[in-house]
Design a protein around this motif. Structure first.
Motif, PDB file in Angstrom:
ATOM      1  N   LEU A  69     -72.048  68.476   0.721  1.00 56.84           N
ATOM      2  CA  LEU A  69     -70.820  69.116   0.118  1.00 56.84           C
ATOM      3  C   LEU A  69     -70.578  70.192   0.872  1.00 56.84           C
ATOM      4  O   LEU A  69     -71.151  71.211   1.147  1.00 56.84           O
ATOM      5  CB  LEU A  69     -71.247  69.561  -1.174  1.00 56.84           C
ATOM      6  N   PRO A  70     -69.426  70.105   1.720  1.00 59.80           N
ATOM      7  CA  PRO A  70     -69.029  71.365   2.678  1.00 59.80           C
ATOM      8  C   PRO A  70     -68.250  72.285   1.897  1.00 59.80           C
ATOM      9  O   PRO A  70     -67.061  72.049   1.575  1.00 59.80           O
ATOM     10  CB  PRO A  70     -68.233  70.770   3.774  1.00 59.80           C
ATOM     11  N   ASP A 124     -64.630  63.812   4.252  1.00 60.05           N
ATOM     12  CA  ASP A 124     -65.541  62.485   4.306  1.00 60.05           C
ATOM     13  C   ASP A 124     -65.644  61.684   3.209  1.00 60.05           C
ATOM     14  O   ASP A 124     -66.211  60.627   2.957  1.00 60.05           O
ATOM     15  CB  ASP A 124     -66.612  62.619   4.999  1.00 60.05           C
ATOM     16  N   GLY A 125     -64.626  62.272   2.052  1.00 56.82           N
ATOM     17  CA  GLY A 125     -64.775  61.601   0.849  1.00 56.82           C
ATOM     18  C   GLY A 125     -66.136  61.780  -0.015  1.00 56.82           C
ATOM     19  O   GLY A 125     -66.752  62.464   0.532  1.00 56.82           O
ATOM     20  N   PRO A 130     -62.553  57.704  -2.471  1.00 57.20           N
ATOM     21  CA  PRO A 130     -62.016  58.375  -1.644  1.00 57.20           C
ATOM     22  C   PRO A 130     -61.511  59.860  -1.984  1.00 57.20           C
ATOM     23  O   PRO A 130     -60.345  60.295  -2.340  1.00 57.20           O
ATOM     24  CB  PRO A 130     -60.595  57.509  -1.532  1.00 57.20           C
ATOM     25  N   VAL A 131     -62.395  60.547  -2.487  1.00 57.15           N
ATOM     26  CA  VAL A 131     -62.296  61.959  -3.109  1.00 57.15           C
ATOM     27  C   VAL A 131     -61.536  63.049  -2.052  1.00 57.15           C
ATOM     28  O   VAL A 131     -62.560  63.205  -0.856  1.00 57.15           O
ATOM     29  CB  VAL A 131     -63.479  62.555  -3.419  1.00 57.15           C
ATOM     30  N   MET A 157     -61.311  66.426  -9.839  1.00 57.23           N
ATOM     31  CA  MET A 157     -61.487  65.650  -8.571  1.00 57.23           C
ATOM     32  C   MET A 157     -60.062  65.271  -8.368  1.00 57.23           C
ATOM     33  O   MET A 157     -59.275  64.864  -9.013  1.00 57.23           O
ATOM     34  CB  MET A 157     -62.437  64.542  -8.686  1.00 57.23           C
ATOM     35  N   THR A 158     -59.708  64.884  -7.083  1.00 58.45           N
ATOM     36  CA  THR A 158     -58.326  64.442  -6.660  1.00 58.45           C
ATOM     37  C   THR A 158     -58.730  63.365  -5.431  1.00 58.45           C
ATOM     38  O   THR A 158     -59.567  63.662  -4.625  1.00 58.45           O
ATOM     39  CB  THR A 158     -57.485  65.640  -5.709  1.00 58.45           C
ATOM     40  N   LEU A 159     -58.385  62.471  -5.995  1.00 57.19           N
ATOM     41  CA  LEU A 159     -58.545  61.009  -5.043  1.00 57.19           C
ATOM     42  C   LEU A 159     -57.324  60.600  -4.459  1.00 57.19           C
ATOM     43  O   LEU A 159     -56.284  60.633  -5.037  1.00 57.19           O
ATOM     44  CB  LEU A 159     -59.164  59.855  -6.032  1.00 57.19           C
ATOM     45  N   ALA A 160     -57.544  60.225  -3.259  1.00 54.77           N
ATOM     46  CA  ALA A 160     -56.640  59.353  -2.284  1.00 54.77           C
ATOM     47  C   ALA A 160     -55.837  58.303  -3.221  1.00 54.77           C
ATOM     48  O   ALA A 160     -56.674  57.842  -3.887  1.00 54.77           O
ATOM     49  CB  ALA A 160     -56.990  59.299  -1.170  1.00 54.77           C
ATOM     50  N   SER A 161     -54.948  57.793  -2.732  1.00 52.74           N
ATOM     51  CA  SER A 161     -54.314  56.496  -3.266  1.00 52.74           C
ATOM     52  C   SER A 161     -55.300  55.402  -3.065  1.00 52.74           C
ATOM     53  O   SER A 161     -55.629  55.195  -1.992  1.00 52.74           O
ATOM     54  CB  SER A 161     -53.157  56.101  -2.798  1.00 52.74           C
TER      55      SER A 161
END
Length: 243
Positions: A69-70, A124-125, A130-131, A157-161
Motif C-alpha cells: 500500500l503506497p 498497481d491496483g 482494478p482498484v 474504494m474506486t474501481l476502474a471499469s
C-alpha cells in the motif's frame, strides 16, 4: 555574584527543581533523536520508505509504504501527549490535491490507527481487482494480539471499469467493524447493485470479494470470460494479498 550563584544552585536542588531539570533534559535529548531512528524502532517490518529525514518532532517520510500500500510522501512527527502516557504515536499528514492524515502507533502486541482521513492512490491496483484508490473517513482500527480489537469509521474504494460495456468507474463505501478477529468493511455502490466485502486479518492478510448484480447478459458474458463466476443474483470475483 558568588553568593547569588549559590542561592540559585540551592533552589535548583529542591524536588520541584529536579523534576523541571529532568524534564528539560529529556526534552532536549528527544529533540536530537532522528525521525529515522524512531520509525525504525516503532514501525513493523512491513513498513518501508525511500527516505526519512528530520527530527522525531517534525520530519518527512519519502514514499512510505505499508506492505504493497503506497501512502506516498508524508510529513511526520511524534505526538507529545501520548508519549506522556508511555505510547509512541506519530502524526502523519499530506497537504495538496490528495490530502491525507492519520495517527499511528505500534507496540509489542499490535498496531493502532486513528483519525485516518483522505485518499490513497493505487497505481498497481489491489490484487486481481482494478482498484484505483482507497478513501477513508475518520477510520480508526486497533489490532491487538493478532486480532481486530476495535474499528470504526468508513472506508471506500474506486474501481476502474471492469469491461467495455460498463464504461463508468465503480465507487463503493461502507462502515468498518471487527468480526471474528478480522477487520471487516462491507461496501456497496450508490444503487446497491455493486457490493464488495473487505477483510483484513491481524497478521495483515486481506481478502476482497466483489459482486455485481443486475447486469445485462451482454455485459455479463465478457466478465465471466475474464474470471468472474456466478453468484446469487449476479457475478463476482475474489482476490487476496498481504499488507
Amino acid at each position: 555574584m558568588i553568593g547569588r550563584w549559590i542561592f540559585v544552585r540551592e533552589r535548583a536542588l529542591t524536588r520541584r527543581g529536579w523534576l523541571v531539570l529532568a524534564g528539560l533534559t529529556v526534552a532536549g535529548l528527544l529533540a536530537l533523536v532522528p525521525l529515522r531512528l524512531a520509525i525504525g524502532l516503532a514501525a513493523p517490518e512491513t513498513v518501508t520508505a525511500r527516505s526519512i529525514e528530520g527530527s522525531v518532532w517534525g520530519g518527512r517520510i519519502g514514499d512510505l509504504r505499508i506492505g504493497p500500500l503506497p501512502l506516498g510522501t508524508l510529513d511526520a512527527g511524534l505526538k507529545p501527549l501520548p508519549l506522556l502516557l508511555g505510547r509512541a504515536e506519530f502524526a502523519l499528514m499530506r497537504d495538496g490535491p490528495a490530502p491525507f492524515a492519520a495517527s499511528a502507533s505500534a507496540s509489542g502486541s499490535g498496531v493502532r490507527l486513528t483519525g485516518v482521513n483522505g485518499v490513497v492512490t493505487l497505481p498497481d491496483g489491489m490484487g486481481g481487482l482494478p482498484v484505483t484508490s482507497l478513501s477513508f473517513g475518520d477510520l480508526s482500527v486497533t489490532m491487538a494480539n493478532g486480532r481486530c480489537a476495535e474499528a470504526e469509521g468508513t472506508m471506500g474504494m474506486t474501481l476502474a471499469s471492469p469491461g467495455l460495456l460498463l464504461p463508468d468507474a465503480i465507487s463503493l463505501s461502507g462502515k468498518a467493524r471487527c468480526e471474528g478477529g478480522s477487520l471487516v468493511v462491507p461496501m456497496q455502490g450508490p444503487g446497491g447493485m455493486e457490493r464488495l466485502t473487505m477483510r483484513v486479518a491481524g497478521d495483515g492478510r486481506w481478502q476482497a470479494d466483489l459482486v455485481l448484480m443486475g447486469l445485462p447478459a451482454e455485459a455479463t458474458s465478457p466478465l465471466v470470460q475474464g474470471g468472474f463466476t456466478a453468484r446469487p443474483g449476479g457475478i463476482g470475483i475474489g482476490t487476496s494479498g498481504q499488507f
